[in-house]
Scaffold this motif. Structure first.
Motif, PDB file in Angstrom:
ATOM      1  N   UNK A 168       1.410  11.828   1.410  1.00 52.74           N
ATOM      2  CA  UNK A 168       1.322  12.128  -0.104  1.00 52.74           C
ATOM      3  C   UNK A 168       1.979  11.155  -0.814  1.00 52.74           C
ATOM      4  N   UNK A 169       1.591  11.047  -2.082  1.00 53.36           N
ATOM      5  CA  UNK A 169       2.291  10.014  -3.103  1.00 53.36           C
ATOM      6  C   UNK A 169       3.923  10.282  -2.909  1.00 53.36           C
ATOM      7  N   UNK A 170       4.918   9.372  -3.274  1.00 52.02           N
ATOM      8  CA  UNK A 170       6.054   9.270  -2.989  1.00 52.02           C
ATOM      9  C   UNK A 170       6.784   9.164  -4.434  1.00 52.02           C
ATOM     10  N   UNK A 171       7.815   9.533  -4.479  1.00 47.60           N
ATOM     11  CA  UNK A 171       8.659   9.320  -5.428  1.00 47.60           C
ATOM     12  C   UNK A 171      10.123   8.414  -5.137  1.00 47.60           C
TER      13      UNK A 171
ATOM     14  N   UNK B 140       8.891   4.235   5.764  1.00 46.25           N
ATOM     15  CA  UNK B 140       7.341   4.856   5.719  1.00 46.25           C
ATOM     16  C   UNK B 140       6.192   4.263   6.469  1.00 46.25           C
ATOM     17  N   UNK B 141       6.396   3.130   6.466  1.00 52.20           N
ATOM     18  CA  UNK B 141       5.507   2.132   7.057  1.00 52.20           C
ATOM     19  C   UNK B 141       5.645   2.358   8.589  1.00 52.20           C
TER      20      UNK B 141
ATOM     21  N   UNK C 165       0.655  -1.168   0.118  1.00 54.38           N
ATOM     22  CA  UNK C 165       0.032   0.006  -0.046  1.00 54.38           C
ATOM     23  C   UNK C 165       0.874   1.129  -0.135  1.00 54.38           C
ATOM     24  N   UNK C 166       1.957   1.283  -0.534  1.00 57.28           N
ATOM     25  CA  UNK C 166       2.825   2.349  -0.561  1.00 57.28           C
ATOM     26  C   UNK C 166       2.467   3.414  -1.828  1.00 57.28           C
ATOM     27  N   UNK C 167       2.283   4.507  -1.581  1.00 56.30           N
ATOM     28  CA  UNK C 167       1.704   5.394  -2.496  1.00 56.30           C
ATOM     29  C   UNK C 167       2.512   6.026  -3.551  1.00 56.30           C
TER      30      UNK C 167
END
Length: 453
Positions: free
Chosen positions: A272-275, A302-303, A244-246
């Motif tokens: 927010x979404x990630x690069x 992130x998690x 579920x990583x954005x």
């Protein structure tokens, strides 16, 4: 009633001596740590967990690289300490300040000749940052074109080195100038109750930096190319979907034009979404499974909300600093000692009033030197938190089933980067934001394939 402001605002307090003593004490402590580490580099045996993974040639080359860096760090520390002590003893800061005052008066129109302290402070910082860049040029040149070149890591050309320097200065003036202006105006507007306004402002700046720097600033120095369709991209996207990583985009950065060191990271605000960004040196030398394992580790940060945790810790640290700063930022003896006590005439020509000026930026810079003991202690705390986060991210990747590939990737990166194999515990607990390779492999319960067989 205890009043810290009154207690420390006395003309007989030797502020110059105190700051000089703190600077020397920090230098002595860090030199002691470097000495311990240099002694550790004399060991001829690898940590047991690395014995079957690192060949003798790589081990000795790594030792030589680490020794060379240790020697240079002592030289650069002596260089920086001498520079600081000379600046303090011979009052270079007030000299540069007076130059900044004259410069700001000369630049602004005649009607603004009663220039604000904010404008003078911006000129002061511009002059100081330019001077610091010039003074540090020899160290920067040696680092890239002698030390890193000797061990095959430097890919910088002299032209690119100069270009990077001018880009960095230009960005500092273009972006740092307005930020510093607003920072100083808060003190100007709220001289007695600035604390919460400063905290809100710095938090906003931190969030904007996390948003703007990866998208607009870093591409000025490196080329970001979308990762091509293929096995690697599909593997990363599958991992992102699984946890579920954005994920937004995956880029490959041309890190090889400056160095042969490898890395990978992701950018983006916590919610927010990630690069994802991969160094071309990593993509070109590691397998798909190993790169995916490295990103599983990064996703672990992130998690586990490590970015949020570090932002919170940073804000608490900032709050502590500015809370302490309230006790000295208008300290007359503090400014007097360093030659920064100025007076300005305000009011009309008929009834002029002499008011005292306390250049905030000067007080804050000198105050940071007073915080040296506290910041040394905080360095241990920050390293401990960061190292704990790394262990947790490793454990997360292991839980996803990437243990073996992560270990192989870490070993490969260790070899390619010639990272230090034997590390003194006290040195690493102060300087290292990541656990050593031996510590990480041990925590992951890694067993060499040779030992399995």
């Amino acid at each position: 009633m205890f009043d810290l402001k009154t207690i420390i605002d006395r003309p007989n307090i030797p502020w110059k001596l105190i700051i000089s003593a703190f600077s020397i004490a920090q230098f002595s402590f860090e030199s002691y740590l470097t000495y311990r580490q240099y002694q550790k580099l004399s060991e001829t045996k690898l940590p047991p967990v690395l014995e079957d993974e690192i060949d003798n040639e790589t081990f000795h080359k790594s030792r030589n690289y680490s020794r060379a860096k240790a020697k240079f760090s002592i030289f650069s520390d002596v260089y920086n300490l001498a520079q600081k002590l000379v600046f303090i003893k011979y009052d270079f800061f007030p000299k540069i300040w007076h130059m900044a005052v004259n410069l700001s008066n000369a630049i602004l129109p005649v009607k603004f000749h009663m220039v604000s302290t904010v404008a003078q402070s911006l000129c002061f910082l511009g002059l100081l940052s330019s001077l610091s860049t010039l003074v540090d040029l020899p160290l920067s040149y040696y680092t890239h074109f002698v030390l890193e070149e000797k061990f095959g890591f430097n890919k910088l050309t002299f032209k690119l080195w100069i270009t990077d320097m001018f880009k960095s200065l230009s960005l500092a003036y273009a972006i740092g100038g307005p930020i510093l202006y607003l920072f100083l105006k808060i003190f100007d507007k709220f001289p007695t109750d600035f604390l919460w306004y400063i905290m809100i402002f710095l938090f906003v700046v931190q969030v904007l930096a996390m948003t703007i720097i990866p998208v607009f600033i870093m591409p000025l120095f490196n080329k970001f190319t979308p990762l091509e369709e293929g096995e690697l991209k599909k593997s990363i996207e599958n991992l992102a979907d699984r946890v579920g990583f954005p994920l937004d985009q995956i880029f490959v950065i041309d890190g090889s034009k400056r160095s042969s060191h490898s890395n990978a990271y992701f950018t983006g605000l916590p919610f927010t979404s990630k690069r994802i960004v991969l160094f071309d040196t990593l993509v070109n030398s590691n397998s798909t499974d190993e790169i995916t394992a490295v990103l599983a580790h990064e996703i672990g940060h992130w998690q586990k909300n490590h970015i949020v945790n570090m932002v919170i810790f940073s804000q608490l640290h900032t709050f502590l600093i500015f809370t302490l700063f309230t006790s000295v930022y208008r300290n007359s003896s503090f400014y007097n000692t360093f030659g920064f006590f100025t007076e300005r005439m305000t009011g009309g020509f008929i009834d002029p009033v002499i008011t005292k000026e306390f250049p905030i930026i000067i007080g804050f810079m000198l105050f940071n030197d007073l915080l040296t003991p506290l910041e040394c202690a905080m360095q241990f705390v920050m390293s401990l938190i960061s190292r704990t986060h790394e262990y947790q991210a490793d454990a997360y990747a292991k839980k996803l089933g990437y243990k073996q590939n992560l270990c192989r990737a870490l070993i490969d990166l260790q070899i390619k980067n010639l990272s230090t194999m034997n590390v003194d515990p006290l040195y690493s607990s102060y300087h290292y934001s990541h656990p050593t390779l031996a510590e990480r492999l041990t925590a992951l319960d890694y067993v060499s394939e040779k030992k399995k067989n």
